[in-house]
Scaffold this motif. Sequence first.
Motif, short mmCIF file in Angstrom:
data_model
loop_
_atom_site.label_atom_id
_atom_site.label_comp_id
_atom_site.label_asym_id
_atom_site.label_seq_id
_atom_site.Cartn_x
_atom_site.Cartn_y
_atom_site.Cartn_z
N GLY A 68 -3.83 6.06 2.12
CA GLY A 68 -4.76 5.38 3.02
C GLY A 68 -5.97 6.20 3.39
O GLY A 68 -6.81 5.74 4.17
N PHE A 69 -6.10 7.40 2.84
CA PHE A 69 -7.24 8.28 3.11
C PHE A 69 -7.88 8.71 1.80
O PHE A 69 -7.20 8.83 0.78
N GLY A 70 -9.16 9.02 1.86
CA GLY A 70 -9.84 9.57 0.69
C GLY A 70 -9.68 8.70 -0.53
O GLY A 70 -9.87 7.49 -0.50
N TYR A 71 -9.27 9.34 -1.63
CA TYR A 71 -9.16 8.66 -2.91
C TYR A 71 -7.72 8.37 -3.31
O TYR A 71 -7.47 7.97 -4.44
N TYR A 74 -4.36 3.12 -1.14
CA TYR A 74 -4.35 2.57 0.22
C TYR A 74 -3.68 1.20 0.19
O TYR A 74 -4.31 0.17 0.22
N PRO A 75 -2.35 1.22 0.10
CA PRO A 75 -1.61 -0.05 0.03
C PRO A 75 -1.74 -0.85 1.32
O PRO A 75 -1.97 -0.27 2.40
N PRO A 76 -1.58 -2.17 1.27
CA PRO A 76 -1.63 -2.99 2.48
C PRO A 76 -0.43 -2.72 3.38
O PRO A 76 0.61 -2.21 2.94
N THR A 77 -0.58 -3.07 4.64
CA THR A 77 0.48 -2.78 5.61
C THR A 77 1.77 -3.55 5.35
O THR A 77 2.83 -3.14 5.83
N ASN A 78 1.69 -4.63 4.57
CA ASN A 78 2.93 -5.38 4.29
C ASN A 78 3.72 -4.79 3.13
O ASN A 78 4.81 -5.26 2.82
N SER A 79 3.16 -3.73 2.50
CA SER A 79 3.90 -3.09 1.41
C SER A 79 4.10 -1.59 1.62
O SER A 79 4.78 -0.94 0.83
N PHE A 80 3.52 -1.06 2.69
CA PHE A 80 3.64 0.38 2.97
C PHE A 80 3.62 0.58 4.47
O PHE A 80 2.75 0.04 5.17
N ALA A 81 4.58 1.32 4.97
CA ALA A 81 4.64 1.59 6.41
C ALA A 81 3.73 2.76 6.76
O ALA A 81 3.97 3.90 6.33
N TYR A 82 2.66 2.46 7.49
CA TYR A 82 1.74 3.51 7.90
C TYR A 82 2.30 4.20 9.14
O TYR A 82 1.92 3.92 10.28
N THR A 83 3.23 5.11 8.88
CA THR A 83 3.85 5.92 9.93
C THR A 83 3.75 7.38 9.53
O THR A 83 3.60 7.72 8.34
N PHE A 210 -5.02 1.40 12.31
CA PHE A 210 -4.53 1.09 13.65
C PHE A 210 -3.01 1.20 13.70
O PHE A 210 -2.45 1.68 14.70
N ALA A 211 -2.34 0.80 12.63
CA ALA A 211 -0.88 0.93 12.57
C ALA A 211 -0.48 2.40 12.67
O ALA A 211 0.50 2.74 13.35
N LEU A 212 -1.25 3.28 12.02
CA LEU A 212 -0.94 4.71 12.09
C LEU A 212 -1.18 5.24 13.49
O LEU A 212 -0.39 6.04 14.01
#
Length: 295
Positions: A68-71, A74-83, A210-212
């Motif tokens: 989700g950063f840089g290069y 950056y998967p969508p929130t419904n396929s990756f937990a941004y924790t 925002f999830a992170l």
Amino acid sequence: MKTMQPPKIIHRTVHINGLDIFYREAGDPSRPAILLMHGFPSSSHMFRRLLPALAQADYYAIAPDFPGFGYSSYPPTNSFAYTFENMARVISSFVTEKQLQQFALYLHDYGSTIGMRVALEHPEKITALIFQDGNSYEEGLGKEWDTAKAYWDNPTAANRAQLPEWLNAEGTRQQYVAGVPEDQLPLFSPDTWTLDWALMDRPGHVAAQFALFEDYRHNRKYFPQFREFFRRTQLPTLVIWGKYDAYFSVEEAACYKRDLPDAEVHILEAGHKALESHFEDICPLMLDFLKRRLS
């Protein structure tokens, strides 16, 4: 007369846990390693000057972009937990993939709590800690975090409405210049926040960030574990802090001495992104510290 060429930065991508993780590296992998952990909203780009400087001093420096950063992907929130737990899991897998047997950690902002979770998982691998405006103590979360704490404790629509707007172009710029004296502003290149926002302003990306942010409340529960790790390991530790940091209070810098009495603490006339404005101060401090303390 033959002149010595500066070390090259190599840019690569590796597949980790179903994600493409971009990273930059410089130096000989057989030399003592330093894993550089970036913060929000930046990426490994923040280490573009530090990487060759460390390599020239005979270290191997490597800096990944978090998911989700840089290069990196950056998967969508419904396929990756941004924790932060998930971020640390990816970076731990990155450490294994790159066969980093031992390494020092450079810890900044979000990268501090991600990196410290990695340290808890791989304590035998960590040779030294370098904190640059990174959060491990409650004292770092000053009054600027009051609205965030209220939202974390009670995530209602009303409390969310009290949060400052920061996931936009100006909020990205403020990460660099907030609190910095006027005469220092010309030291900052607008390339930094322009690149950060260009990468963040992609479909679904603000929601992921925002999830992170929402998950940051769980980092506070880890602070006692971080402190126990400090007390138990007594690793060589360098703490560098910007006096004008508008995000993590300078009061936190002294806290590390409680659990790490031999920690070396330096307060700079800088803001949160001190590496951008005070590279010429930070780099010699790091190289001197590593030469003396990293065996």
